[in-house]
Design a protein around this motif. Structure first.
Motif, mmCIF file in Angstrom:
data_model
loop_
_atom_site.group_PDB
_atom_site.id
_atom_site.type_symbol
_atom_site.label_atom_id
_atom_site.label_comp_id
_atom_site.label_asym_id
_atom_site.label_seq_id
_atom_site.Cartn_x
_atom_site.Cartn_y
_atom_site.Cartn_z
ATOM 1 N N ASP A 130 0.869 -1.070 0.011
ATOM 2 C CA ASP A 130 -0.020 0.121 0.059
ATOM 3 C C ASP A 130 0.823 1.186 -0.052
ATOM 4 O O ASP A 130 0.565 2.321 -0.633
ATOM 5 C CB ASP A 130 -1.029 0.050 1.187
ATOM 6 N N LYS A 131 1.908 1.395 0.694
ATOM 7 C CA LYS A 131 2.883 2.248 0.514
ATOM 8 C C LYS A 131 3.510 2.581 -0.780
ATOM 9 O O LYS A 131 3.498 3.862 -1.085
ATOM 10 C CB LYS A 131 3.907 2.028 1.718
ATOM 11 N N LYS A 132 4.047 1.511 -1.518
ATOM 12 C CA LYS A 132 4.445 1.524 -2.824
ATOM 13 C C LYS A 132 3.506 2.133 -3.753
ATOM 14 O O LYS A 132 3.812 2.870 -4.649
ATOM 15 C CB LYS A 132 4.970 0.198 -2.940
ATOM 16 N N LEU A 133 2.287 1.761 -3.611
ATOM 17 C CA LEU A 133 0.953 2.149 -4.315
ATOM 18 C C LEU A 133 0.898 3.595 -4.282
ATOM 19 O O LEU A 133 0.790 4.108 -5.139
ATOM 20 C CB LEU A 133 -0.180 1.177 -4.326
ATOM 21 N N SER A 134 0.929 4.041 -2.850
ATOM 22 C CA SER A 134 0.665 5.274 -2.762
ATOM 23 C C SER A 134 1.777 6.311 -3.546
ATOM 24 O O SER A 134 1.502 7.263 -4.039
ATOM 25 C CB SER A 134 0.721 5.559 -1.326
ATOM 26 N N ASN A 135 2.953 5.739 -3.462
ATOM 27 C CA ASN A 135 4.119 6.384 -3.987
ATOM 28 C C ASN A 135 4.015 6.734 -5.494
ATOM 29 O O ASN A 135 4.178 7.614 -6.164
ATOM 30 C CB ASN A 135 5.347 5.750 -3.713
ATOM 31 N N TYR A 136 3.402 5.416 -5.962
ATOM 32 C CA TYR A 136 3.135 5.176 -7.400
ATOM 33 C C TYR A 136 2.026 6.334 -7.987
ATOM 34 O O TYR A 136 2.249 6.693 -8.826
ATOM 35 C CB TYR A 136 2.927 3.694 -7.796
ATOM 36 N N GLN A 137 1.133 6.368 -7.263
ATOM 37 C CA GLN A 137 -0.092 7.254 -7.366
ATOM 38 C C GLN A 137 0.494 8.844 -7.434
ATOM 39 O O GLN A 137 -0.224 9.339 -8.497
ATOM 40 C CB GLN A 137 -1.151 7.168 -6.188
ATOM 41 N N ASP A 138 1.377 9.007 -6.539
ATOM 42 C CA ASP A 138 1.987 10.374 -6.582
ATOM 43 C C ASP A 138 2.676 10.744 -7.977
ATOM 44 O O ASP A 138 2.661 11.544 -8.354
ATOM 45 C CB ASP A 138 3.074 10.707 -5.332
ATOM 46 N N ILE A 139 3.317 9.588 -8.434
ATOM 47 C CA ILE A 139 4.144 9.848 -9.479
ATOM 48 C C ILE A 139 3.315 9.822 -10.764
ATOM 49 O O ILE A 139 3.539 11.013 -11.674
ATOM 50 C CB ILE A 139 5.259 8.840 -9.652
ATOM 51 N N LEU A 140 2.167 9.153 -10.650
ATOM 52 C CA LEU A 140 1.275 9.074 -11.817
ATOM 53 C C LEU A 140 0.427 10.716 -11.763
ATOM 54 O O LEU A 140 0.265 11.103 -12.969
ATOM 55 C CB LEU A 140 0.116 8.075 -11.866
ATOM 56 N N LEU A 141 0.242 10.950 -10.603
ATOM 57 C CA LEU A 141 -0.284 12.608 -10.543
ATOM 58 C C LEU A 141 0.641 13.468 -11.034
ATOM 59 O O LEU A 141 0.216 14.430 -11.762
ATOM 60 C CB LEU A 141 -0.558 12.795 -8.872
ATOM 61 N N PHE A 142 1.891 13.311 -10.752
ATOM 62 C CA PHE A 142 2.719 14.268 -11.388
ATOM 63 C C PHE A 142 2.986 14.241 -12.869
ATOM 64 O O PHE A 142 2.953 15.235 -13.545
ATOM 65 C CB PHE A 142 4.318 14.271 -10.690
ATOM 66 N N HIS A 143 2.857 12.953 -13.489
ATOM 67 C CA HIS A 143 3.008 12.818 -14.840
ATOM 68 C C HIS A 143 1.670 13.171 -15.711
ATOM 69 O O HIS A 143 1.908 13.826 -16.669
ATOM 70 C CB HIS A 143 3.433 11.395 -15.230
ATOM 71 N N SER A 144 0.745 13.221 -14.589
ATOM 72 C CA SER A 144 -0.649 13.579 -15.381
ATOM 73 C C SER A 144 -0.583 15.245 -15.674
ATOM 74 O O SER A 144 -0.900 15.828 -16.486
ATOM 75 C CB SER A 144 -1.912 13.542 -14.469
ATOM 76 N N HIS A 145 0.040 15.801 -14.433
ATOM 77 C CA HIS A 145 0.403 17.544 -14.550
ATOM 78 C C HIS A 145 1.201 17.433 -15.493
ATOM 79 O O HIS A 145 1.016 18.810 -16.558
ATOM 80 C CB HIS A 145 0.732 17.856 -13.252
ATOM 81 N N VAL A 146 2.265 16.946 -15.694
ATOM 82 C CA VAL A 146 3.482 17.034 -16.742
ATOM 83 C C VAL A 146 2.611 17.055 -18.090
ATOM 84 O O VAL A 146 2.927 17.809 -19.113
ATOM 85 C CB VAL A 146 4.578 16.041 -16.744
ATOM 86 N N ASN A 147 1.851 16.153 -18.224
ATOM 87 C CA ASN A 147 1.086 16.098 -19.676
ATOM 88 C C ASN A 147 0.270 17.258 -19.860
ATOM 89 O O ASN A 147 0.413 17.846 -21.164
ATOM 90 C CB ASN A 147 0.451 14.488 -19.811
ATOM 91 N N LYS A 148 -0.429 17.665 -18.986
ATOM 92 C CA LYS A 148 -1.474 18.825 -19.090
ATOM 93 C C LYS A 148 -0.591 20.144 -19.474
ATOM 94 O O LYS A 148 -0.968 21.211 -20.213
ATOM 95 C CB LYS A 148 -2.177 19.117 -17.722
ATOM 96 N N CYS A 149 0.800 19.924 -18.876
ATOM 97 C CA CYS A 149 1.475 21.407 -19.297
ATOM 98 C C CYS A 149 2.357 21.133 -20.716
ATOM 99 O O CYS A 149 2.902 22.212 -20.838
ATOM 100 C CB CYS A 149 2.551 21.339 -17.997
ATOM 101 N N GLY A 150 2.018 20.194 -21.402
ATOM 102 C CA GLY A 150 2.459 19.842 -22.639
ATOM 103 C C GLY A 150 3.892 19.382 -22.707
ATOM 104 O O GLY A 150 4.376 19.659 -23.522
ATOM 105 N N TYR A 151 4.273 18.739 -21.504
ATOM 106 C CA TYR A 151 5.765 18.204 -21.643
ATOM 107 C C TYR A 151 5.603 16.541 -21.769
ATOM 108 O O TYR A 151 4.487 16.125 -21.151
ATOM 109 C CB TYR A 151 6.491 18.447 -20.142
ATOM 110 N N ILE A 152 6.598 16.022 -21.716
ATOM 111 C CA ILE A 152 6.620 14.470 -21.861
ATOM 112 C C ILE A 152 8.092 14.091 -21.155
ATOM 113 O O ILE A 152 9.058 14.710 -21.252
ATOM 114 C CB ILE A 152 6.376 13.926 -23.205
#
Length: 183
Positions: A130-152
């Protein structure tokens, strides 16, 4: 090889480099010299405030690029850090030229780097799922933000992630390998 000593902390370089600029930020309490990026990083404390300084220009032992490439790469991250400001991204507070190099200054985060070259990698692997999955969710959240900002993220890797084992918070600490889409 040259052995440098700053505030009792030793590290090695291929050639000597002047680190007097660090005193402007406070006392060095940690050195991060195991990167292959050509960067050398420091934890610095001044007036009860901790900072993380990432610099390019010194010839590090593990670097797989020349100092000119490292400096150019570090400079190129400044706009990316500014464009991608987010609670999960380590906050850059300053950047500037130094003699024979360049530096970026960040707010300190009490986490540990998840890079395989650090002991924290194995420590992270022992966390409950569950701790690893929470970390992974944070990473996905950031990558979603990255995508919205036009970056990859072209080459997002374990050394870009920090994790605080006490507060269970995640931070992204390296964006040099992010680029604007359709470039």
């Amino acid at each position: 090889m040259i052995t440098k000593n700053i505030n009792g902390l030793s590290f090695e370089l291929k050639q000597d480099f002047d680190f007097t600029f660090l005193s402007e930020y406070g006392n060095v309490f940690s050195v991060f010299d195991k990167q292959d990026s050509g960067y050398l990083c420091f934890g610095v404390q001044n007036n009860n405030k901790k900072l993380f300084i990432k610099m390019a220009g010194a010839e590090t032992i593990r670097s797989n690029v020349g100092t000119d490439v490292a400096i150019t790469r570090l400079k190129s991250t400044v706009l990316i850090y500014e464009d991608l400001r987010h609670p999960i991204l380590i906050e850059m507070i300053e950047h500037k030229e130094i003699e024979k190099g360049y530096l970026t200054v960040f707010e300190w985060f009490e986490g540990e780097c998840m890079g395989k070259q650090y002991n924290s990698f194995d420590k992270f692997l022992t966390l409950p799922l569950d701790k690893k999955l929470s970390n992974y969710q944070d990473i996905l959240l950031f990558h979603s933000h990255v995508n919205k900002c036009g970056y990859i993220a072209l080459d997002f890797y374990d050394g870009s992630i920090m994790y605080d084992f006490i507060t269970e918070q995640t931070r992204i600490c390296d964006v040099w390998n992010f680029t604007v889409k359709n470039q």
